[in-house]
Design a protein around this motif. Structure first.
Motif, PDB file in Angstrom:
ATOM      1  N   TRP A  68      11.564   3.990  -7.060  1.00 46.82           N
ATOM      2  CA  TRP A  68      10.792   5.180  -7.414  1.00 46.82           C
ATOM      3  C   TRP A  68      11.702   6.397  -7.349  1.00 46.82           C
ATOM      4  N   TYR A  69      11.568   7.289  -8.348  1.00 50.00           N
ATOM      5  CA  TYR A  69      12.334   8.533  -8.386  1.00 50.00           C
ATOM      6  C   TYR A  69      11.362   9.717  -8.444  1.00 50.00           C
ATOM      7  N   PRO A  70      11.730  10.838  -7.843  1.00 51.82           N
ATOM      8  CA  PRO A  70      10.795  11.968  -7.801  1.00 51.82           C
ATOM      9  C   PRO A  70      10.595  12.665  -9.143  1.00 51.82           C
ATOM     10  N   SER A  71      11.501  12.436 -10.127  1.00 54.39           N
ATOM     11  CA  SER A  71      11.366  13.106 -11.417  1.00 54.39           C
ATOM     12  C   SER A  71      12.181  12.358 -12.469  1.00 54.39           C
ATOM     13  N   GLU A  72      11.962  12.710 -13.729  1.00 55.74           N
ATOM     14  CA  GLU A  72      12.740  12.130 -14.831  1.00 55.74           C
ATOM     15  C   GLU A  72      14.214  12.491 -14.694  1.00 55.74           C
ATOM     16  N   GLY A  73      14.491  13.731 -14.259  1.00 54.58           N
ATOM     17  CA  GLY A  73      15.877  14.144 -14.083  1.00 54.58           C
ATOM     18  C   GLY A  73      16.586  13.339 -13.010  1.00 54.58           C
ATOM     19  N   SER A  74      15.877  13.031 -11.941  1.00 53.50           N
ATOM     20  CA  SER A  74      16.453  12.213 -10.882  1.00 53.50           C
ATOM     21  C   SER A  74      16.766  10.805 -11.389  1.00 53.50           C
ATOM     22  N   LEU A  75      15.834  10.219 -12.132  1.00 49.48           N
ATOM     23  CA  LEU A  75      16.068   8.890 -12.702  1.00 49.48           C
ATOM     24  C   LEU A  75      17.240   8.920 -13.674  1.00 49.48           C
ATOM     25  N   ARG A  76      17.320   9.949 -14.515  1.00 51.95           N
ATOM     26  CA  ARG A  76      18.404  10.058 -15.482  1.00 51.95           C
ATOM     27  C   ARG A  76      19.763  10.118 -14.766  1.00 51.95           C
ATOM     28  N   GLY A  77      19.828  10.893 -13.695  1.00 49.54           N
ATOM     29  CA  GLY A  77      21.073  10.995 -12.939  1.00 49.54           C
ATOM     30  C   GLY A  77      21.519   9.667 -12.367  1.00 49.54           C
ATOM     31  N   ALA A  78      20.537   8.875 -11.895  1.00 53.44           N
ATOM     32  CA  ALA A  78      20.870   7.568 -11.337  1.00 53.44           C
ATOM     33  C   ALA A  78      21.331   6.605 -12.421  1.00 53.44           C
ATOM     34  N   LEU A  79      20.612   6.564 -13.537  1.00 56.97           N
ATOM     35  CA  LEU A  79      20.962   5.638 -14.617  1.00 56.97           C
ATOM     36  C   LEU A  79      22.331   5.951 -15.202  1.00 56.97           C
TER      37      LEU A  79
ATOM     38  N   SER B 114       0.818  -1.208   0.000  1.00 57.41           N
ATOM     39  CA  SER B 114       0.000   0.000   0.000  1.00 57.41           C
ATOM     40  C   SER B 114       0.854   1.261   0.000  1.00 57.41           C
ATOM     41  N   GLN B 115       1.965   1.227   0.722  1.00 61.50           N
ATOM     42  CA  GLN B 115       2.870   2.379   0.727  1.00 61.50           C
ATOM     43  C   GLN B 115       3.443   2.623  -0.666  1.00 61.50           C
ATOM     44  N   TRP B 116       3.835   1.553  -1.323  1.00 61.14           N
ATOM     45  CA  TRP B 116       4.395   1.663  -2.674  1.00 61.14           C
ATOM     46  C   TRP B 116       3.348   2.198  -3.654  1.00 61.14           C
ATOM     47  N   LYS B 117       2.163   1.698  -3.553  1.00 63.33           N
ATOM     48  CA  LYS B 117       1.083   2.141  -4.442  1.00 63.33           C
ATOM     49  C   LYS B 117       0.807   3.630  -4.261  1.00 63.33           C
ATOM     50  N   ASN B 118       0.765   4.082  -3.022  1.00 66.14           N
ATOM     51  CA  ASN B 118       0.515   5.499  -2.753  1.00 66.14           C
ATOM     52  C   ASN B 118       1.676   6.372  -3.227  1.00 66.14           C
ATOM     53  N   LEU B 119       2.895   5.861  -3.053  1.00 64.01           N
ATOM     54  CA  LEU B 119       4.068   6.619  -3.493  1.00 64.01           C
ATOM     55  C   LEU B 119       4.062   6.813  -5.004  1.00 64.01           C
ATOM     56  N   VAL B 120       3.810   5.751  -5.745  1.00 58.08           N
ATOM     57  CA  VAL B 120       3.778   5.827  -7.209  1.00 58.08           C
ATOM     58  C   VAL B 120       2.655   6.758  -7.670  1.00 58.08           C
ATOM     59  N   ALA B 121       1.515   6.697  -6.987  1.00 54.99           N
ATOM     60  CA  ALA B 121       0.374   7.534  -7.354  1.00 54.99           C
ATOM     61  C   ALA B 121       0.626   9.011  -7.086  1.00 54.99           C
ATOM     62  N   SER B 122       1.611   9.321  -6.231  1.00 52.57           N
ATOM     63  CA  SER B 122       1.873  10.716  -5.870  1.00 52.57           C
ATOM     64  C   SER B 122       2.592  11.479  -6.969  1.00 52.57           C
ATOM     65  N   GLY B 123       3.116  10.769  -7.975  1.00 53.21           N
ATOM     66  CA  GLY B 123       3.872  11.411  -9.046  1.00 53.21           C
ATOM     67  C   GLY B 123       5.219  10.736  -9.199  1.00 53.21           C
ATOM     68  N   GLY B 124       6.159  11.419  -9.871  1.00 54.54           N
ATOM     69  CA  GLY B 124       7.467  10.833 -10.063  1.00 54.54           C
ATOM     70  C   GLY B 124       7.464   9.732 -11.109  1.00 54.54           C
ATOM     71  N   VAL B 125       8.562   8.966 -11.151  1.00 56.34           N
ATOM     72  CA  VAL B 125       8.710   7.893 -12.135  1.00 56.34           C
ATOM     73  C   VAL B 125       9.322   6.665 -11.464  1.00 56.34           C
ATOM     74  N   VAL B 126       9.118   5.518 -12.102  1.00 58.45           N
ATOM     75  CA  VAL B 126       9.664   4.253 -11.611  1.00 58.45           C
ATOM     76  C   VAL B 126      10.626   3.713 -12.661  1.00 58.45           C
ATOM     77  N   ASP B 127      11.725   3.098 -12.242  1.00 52.45           N
ATOM     78  CA  ASP B 127      12.685   2.558 -13.211  1.00 52.45           C
ATOM     79  C   ASP B 127      12.095   1.357 -13.951  1.00 52.45           C
ATOM     80  N   GLU B 128      12.791   0.892 -14.995  1.00 45.07           N
ATOM     81  CA  GLU B 128      12.268  -0.166 -15.854  1.00 45.07           C
ATOM     82  C   GLU B 128      11.985  -1.452 -15.097  1.00 45.07           C
ATOM     83  N   LYS B 129      12.790  -1.732 -14.083  1.00 38.44           N
ATOM     84  CA  LYS B 129      12.603  -2.963 -13.315  1.00 38.44           C
ATOM     85  C   LYS B 129      11.541  -2.800 -12.230  1.00 38.44           C
ATOM     86  N   THR B 130      10.954  -1.632 -12.156  1.00 42.58           N
ATOM     87  CA  THR B 130       9.944  -1.280 -11.137  1.00 42.58           C
ATOM     88  C   THR B 130      10.433  -1.578  -9.722  1.00 42.58           C
ATOM     89  N   LYS B 131      11.711  -1.335  -9.498  1.00 43.44           N
ATOM     90  CA  LYS B 131      12.283  -1.575  -8.178  1.00 43.44           C
ATOM     91  C   LYS B 131      12.529  -0.298  -7.384  1.00 43.44           C
TER      92      LYS B 131
END
Length: 553
Positions: free
Chosen positions: A188-199, A169-186
């Motif tokens: 959650w990142y707050p934005s596309e820029g944050s995900l890009r920096g990690a990748l 339930s925590q994960w579901k609420n987090l994803v619903a709040s916005g942001g993006v999830v990586d391809e493996k859905t493992k």
């Protein structure tokens, strides 16, 4: 020579005569540091007088910073943050200023990334471009943050979160709040820029030819530490609650005469890099009567990473930590892994670790370099430790110490490499009067084949754990009055490729299938006296090239 216990006792002579070796000398304690304190003029200004509004909506950055500049220009004094919810952007401290946060006040930092500019900073021991720290100061003297109020970094808007640290339930609420999830859905990142920096692994590390403009597209990824003082002298942080940082909560860097007293430091348990305090390349430090409940290491000693730390050549030294409690954390008291400038002359006393992943945690790896020495630990209580009570590990990798569902632990490749400036060292530790009630393992030491953990003295250690004691690639290790109540007693003690290991008064608390497994062809000179054998089915076995002559019991 000063022997274990009283100097030149009969026991020391007896050991020398019977076993033909010299008892392991204790590390001589250096003088304890005298830490200079702060003092301020009796002059107080209220942030409200500079236009601040405590309604949780008005952005008070300009008003608070103007109050700080004003009191600094008047020769110093107190800036009062009274009752209210004070929303603000970054605050820059000035010399001779005491920022006093009243108990009825919350200083809440903005959740808008644009309120933080990219500046020259530091990330995990290396110079880097990062978002501006919510509270910062550089080259200052005589500064304080006091009061009983709350300083909140609003870190949830910055942090990535691992799926396996959330309920469904925590994960579901987090994803619903916005942001993006990586391809493996493992994650959650707050934005596309944050995900890009990690990748792209773009942590903002400064390199020739790169400017801050090169990191604008991953700005959201460059999480700031909440409170950072750099090259400052005479600092006091007292009474306040510091919480919810995007990364490390407190980061004093290259500072001198620092006192942390009676503070509460909090981060969610799942907060990546959510350390309590990281004392890096500092001198003359006192941490007392503090409480930590965080997402990564609790009280941590650092001194720079790899070449950057070695080139800085500023060890963290002359540190006293006492009467403090750590709840959730990856480690209660920690040294490393970024300790390339070294650490020395550190005392940890009268502390309790409750539910920390590891209790006393000393970690490093090849490539770091640096010497950690003269560490004195006394009167430590631990309850409910999922990992090791006491851990020395020179094969550290940046992963959670407790394996979560879906993760796996990589096997260690044991090879002997040449000793260079990149080879780290752990030596001269005295650890006594430690009580561990509940742990996966009581004591674990693992050095490198080319650089053993050296000269560690354990005395009066009470262990209740799943497993007992394991010593790998270590030299000159003394264990005196060790009481072990372990679920797994096959074996109770492992010694592997180590030498000059002295047990005096090993006491198993209950039946034991196998007392000691001796492993490895390089193991030699293990001595044991006053061992309680009454419940022991089998005293020893020798495997992987070890022979019976390695052990004298």
């Amino acid at each position: 020579m000063r022997f274990m216990g009283k100097p030149n006792t009969f026991l020391g002579v007896f050991l020398g005569v019977i076993f033909g070796y010299t008892a392991i000398a204790q590390t001589k304690e250096p003088p304890r540091p005298i830490i200079k304190t702060t003092s301020f003029r009796a002059d107080t200004v209220n942030v409200k007088d500079f236009g601040a509004v405590g309604d949780g909506q008005f952005l008070n950055s300009e008003a608070i910073n103007k109050a700080i500049i004003t009191i600094n220009q008047r020769g110093g004094g107190v800036v009062l943050v009274p009752a209210g919810l004070w929303l603000t952007g970054p605050i820059e401290m000035k010399s001779n200023v005491n920022l006093h946060v009243s108990r009825e006040a919350i200083l809440l930092f903005s959740n808008k990334f644009d309120d933080y500019k990219i500046v020259e900073s530091n990330w995990e021991g290396q110079p880097a471009w990062r978002n501006q720290n919510p509270i910062s100061g550089k080259n200052l003297e005589n500064i304080a943050i006091t009061g009983k109020g709350i300083i909140d970094g609003n870190g949830g808007v910055w942090r990535m979160v691992k799926r396996n640290k959330m309920t469904d339930s925590q994960w579901k609420n987090l994803v619903a709040s916005g942001g993006v999830v990586d391809e493996k859905t493992k994650i959650w990142y707050p934005s596309e820029g944050s995900l890009r920096g990690a990748l792209e692994n773009r942590a903002g590390i400064k390199k020739p030819g790169l400017t801050k403009e090169d990191f604008l597209d991953v700005k959201d990824y460059l999480r700031p530490n909440l409170l950072v003082f750099t090259q400052c002298k005479r600092i006091l942080i007292e009474g306040v609650t510091i919480q919810n940082s995007a990364a490390w909560n407190l980061h004093p860097l290259m500072c001198e005469d620092l006192i942390l007293r009676d503070i509460l430091v909090r981060n969610p348990w799942y907060a990546q890099n959510g350390d309590g305090v990281d004392i890096e390349s500092c001198k003359n430090v006192l941490v007392e009567d503090c409480t930590f409940d965080v997402g990564d290491d609790g009280i941590c000693i650092k001194s720079g990473r790899d070449k950057a730390g070695r080139d800085r050549a500023m060890p963290t030294e002359n540190v006293i930590i006492r009467r403090s409690v750590v709840y959730h954390a990856h480690g209660g008291f920690v040294i490393g892994s970024e300790m390339s400038g070294g650490a020395r002359n550190i005392w940890v006393e009268d502390c309790s670790f409750i539910g920390t992943d590891i209790g006393l945690r000393f970690k490093t790896k090849r490539g770091r370099g640096g010497v950690v020495e003269n560490i004195f630990i006394n009167n430590i209580n631990m309850v409910g430790i999922p990992g090791e009570g006491i851990l020395f590990d020179m094969y550290y990798e940046a992963v959670d110490p407790i394996i979560l569902l879906g993760d796996k632990k990589e096997e260690i490749k044991v090879v002997k490499l040449p000793v260079t400036e990149e080879t780290p060292q752990f030596k001269n530790f005295t650890i006594k009067n430690v009580h561990i009630n509940g742990a996966d393992q009581g004591i674990f030491l693992r050095g490198l084949p080319e650089m053993h953990v050296k000269n560690v003295s354990f005395e009066n250690i009470n262990i209740e754990a799943d497993k007992g004691v394991e010593i790998i690639s270590s030299t000159n290790i003394s264990l005196k009055n060790i009481r072990v109540n372990a679920k797994n007693t096959n074996p109770l003690v492992v010694v592997e490729n180590s030498e000059k290991i002295a047990f005096d008064g090993l006491q198993p608390m209950g039946p034991v299938d196998l007392l000691m497994r001796v492993s490895g062809s390089e193991t030699k000179d293990i001595r044991a006296i006053r061992t309680d054998l009454k419940g022991v089915k089998k005293k020893s076995e020798f495997v992987y090239g070890a022979t019976a002559k390695a052990l004298n019991m």
